[in-house]
Enzyme design. Structure first.
Site, PDB file in Angstrom:
ATOM      1  N   GLY A  82      16.004 -11.218 -50.505  1.00  0.00           N
ATOM      2  CA  GLY A  82      15.228 -12.818 -50.689  1.00  0.00           C
ATOM      3  C   GLY A  82      14.327 -13.136 -50.623  1.00  0.00           C
ATOM      4  O   GLY A  82      13.277 -13.207 -50.823  1.00  0.00           O
ATOM      5  N   GLY A 116      16.919 -13.994 -44.322  1.00  0.00           N
ATOM      6  CA  GLY A 116      15.778 -14.915 -43.194  1.00  0.00           C
ATOM      7  C   GLY A 116      16.449 -14.400 -41.993  1.00  0.00           C
ATOM      8  O   GLY A 116      15.005 -14.032 -41.147  1.00  0.00           O
ATOM      9  N   MET A 149      26.816  -5.756 -45.913  1.00  0.00           N
ATOM     10  CA  MET A 149      26.056  -6.834 -44.889  1.00  0.00           C
ATOM     11  C   MET A 149      25.319  -5.967 -43.916  1.00  0.00           C
ATOM     12  O   MET A 149      25.514  -5.751 -43.385  1.00  0.00           O
ATOM     13  CB  MET A 149      27.308  -7.833 -44.862  1.00  0.00           C
ATOM     14  CG  MET A 149      27.851  -8.618 -46.498  1.00  0.00           C
ATOM     15  SD  MET A 149      26.768  -9.614 -46.991  1.00  0.00           S
ATOM     16  CE  MET A 149      25.140 -10.494 -45.942  1.00  0.00           C
ATOM     17  N   MET A 201      28.250 -19.589 -51.386  1.00  0.00           N
ATOM     18  CA  MET A 201      29.117 -19.737 -49.466  1.00  0.00           C
ATOM     19  C   MET A 201      29.785 -21.380 -49.192  1.00  0.00           C
ATOM     20  O   MET A 201      29.603 -22.667 -49.875  1.00  0.00           O
ATOM     21  CB  MET A 201      28.003 -20.690 -48.823  1.00  0.00           C
ATOM     22  CG  MET A 201      26.968 -19.026 -48.459  1.00  0.00           C
ATOM     23  SD  MET A 201      25.582 -19.210 -47.447  1.00  0.00           S
ATOM     24  CE  MET A 201      24.424 -17.893 -47.891  1.00  0.00           C
ATOM     25  N   ASP A 254      22.616  -5.990 -48.223  1.00  0.00           N
ATOM     26  CA  ASP A 254      22.131  -7.308 -48.481  1.00  0.00           C
ATOM     27  C   ASP A 254      21.962  -7.708 -46.726  1.00  0.00           C
ATOM     28  O   ASP A 254      23.334  -7.430 -46.201  1.00  0.00           O
ATOM     29  CB  ASP A 254      23.469  -7.677 -49.109  1.00  0.00           C
ATOM     30  CG  ASP A 254      22.559  -9.625 -49.383  1.00  0.00           C
ATOM     31  OD1 ASP A 254      21.840 -10.153 -48.745  1.00  0.00           O
ATOM     32  OD2 ASP A 254      23.948 -10.259 -49.937  1.00  0.00           O
ATOM     33  N   GLY A 255      20.824  -8.518 -46.825  1.00  0.00           N
ATOM     34  CA  GLY A 255      20.186  -8.803 -45.358  1.00  0.00           C
ATOM     35  C   GLY A 255      19.488  -8.245 -44.622  1.00  0.00           C
ATOM     36  O   GLY A 255      19.647  -6.943 -44.409  1.00  0.00           O
TER      37      GLY A 255
HETATM   38  C1  DX5 Z   1      23.340 -14.243 -46.326  1.00  0.00           C
HETATM   39  C2  DX5 Z   1      23.257 -14.203 -47.802  1.00  0.00           C
HETATM   40  C3  DX5 Z   1      21.899 -13.260 -48.440  1.00  0.00           C
HETATM   41  C4  DX5 Z   1      20.479 -13.173 -48.090  1.00  0.00           C
HETATM   42  C5  DX5 Z   1      19.940 -12.322 -48.140  1.00  0.00           C
HETATM   43  O1  DX5 Z   1      24.213 -14.189 -46.122  1.00  0.00           O
HETATM   44  O2  DX5 Z   1      24.650 -13.007 -48.449  1.00  0.00           O
HETATM   45  O3  DX5 Z   1      21.978 -12.545 -49.829  1.00  0.00           O
HETATM   46  O4  DX5 Z   1      20.149 -14.486 -48.697  1.00  0.00           O
HETATM   47  O5  DX5 Z   1      18.507 -13.041 -47.866  1.00  0.00           O
HETATM   48  P1  DX5 Z   1      16.978 -11.870 -47.125  1.00  0.00           P
HETATM   49  O6  DX5 Z   1      16.733 -10.844 -47.729  1.00  0.00           O
HETATM   50  O7  DX5 Z   1      15.938 -12.607 -46.603  1.00  0.00           O
HETATM   51  O8  DX5 Z   1      17.995 -11.143 -45.785  1.00  0.00           O
HETATM   52 ZN    ZN Z   2      24.202 -12.170 -50.592  1.00  0.00          ZN
END
Ligand code: DX5
Ligand code: ZN
Length: 224
Positions: A196, A144, A136, A36, A174-175
């Protein structure tokens, strides 16, 4: 069969190596690496030097998710640090196809991602140039967060585009995913699951990975 991609954004960085080996032992095929820049998303994470250090520890697929503007500028350094796959955002650059082609020219799998509010139909022109679509299911920037249910429709629409076009393209989500809700996306065609906090925040990481895989595999729908 689904693949599990633990997002190291939620790891304890004082024990990063140790935690990565645990995900490997638990059978996680991918490591999801969130980069990021503080511009495309309101957060700054880490860059190529960090994952270059862990490259020698594991043969897991390094799934690098670039949440940065104009990613073309950095593809060389992300490639040199050992990326196996690089995902760029549809919303983050003026020349996504050129960037995807450049990623592939480096022998790296190329992927395009859309944010939760982006119409999945924008994915169509990218299909000949990609190996994976990343949907996403939270606004990118932080781990989180809670899963946004409209992502289910986006996954379904992406899967339809892929199948109708006869492409062999993975669909990653993802997310906000965990063993409790992975079925919502696996049942509409997602086969790469990022998690995550559900993995690195679990008391037993191996158990968390196992549960996500079991629930995902049981509900995975390869053909809608
Ligand atoms: C958010 C990221 C994700 C994030 C996912 O911008 O791209 O990869 O780390 O984390 P969780 O599974 O905790 O939502
Ligand atoms: Zn990600």
């Amino acid at each position: 069969m689904i693949k599990i991609a633990p997002s190291i954004l939620s790891a304890d960085f004082s024990k990063l190596g140790e935690q990565i080996l645990k995900t490997k032992e638990a059978g996680a095929e991918y490591l999801h690496i969130d980069v990021m820049d503080g511009i495309f998303v309101p957060n700054i994470s880490f860059g190529a030097p960090v994952y270059k250090c862990i490259r020698k520890m594991t043969d897991q697929f390094f799934d690098v998710h670039l949440m940065i503007v104009d990613p073309l500028r950095y593809i060389d350094s992300f490639a040199a640090a050992g990326a196996d796959g690089i995902t760029i955002h549809h919303e983050a650059c003026d020349n996504p196809i050129e960037t995807l082609q450049y990623i592939r020219s480096k022998g790296i799998k190329a992927a395009i991602s859309i944010k939760p509010k982006t119409d999945p139909q924008v994915l169509k022109p990218y299909l000949p140039f990609i190996d994976m679509i990343l949907i996403m299911s939270v606004e990118p920037g932080f781990g989180g967060q809670s899963f946004i249910p409209t992502a289910i429709d986006s996954v379904r629409a992406a899967k339809k585009l892929v199948d109708e076009g006869g492409y062999d393209i993975d669909i990653e989500v993802d997310g906000g995913l965990s063993a409790k809700n992975v079925d919502l996306v696996s049942s509409v065609g997602a086969n790469v699951i990022v998690a995550g906090s559900a993995i690195f925040g679990a008391p037993d990481m191996a158990e968390a990975i196992k549960e996500i895989r079991e629930n995902g595999d049981q509900t995975y729908c390869a053909k809608l």
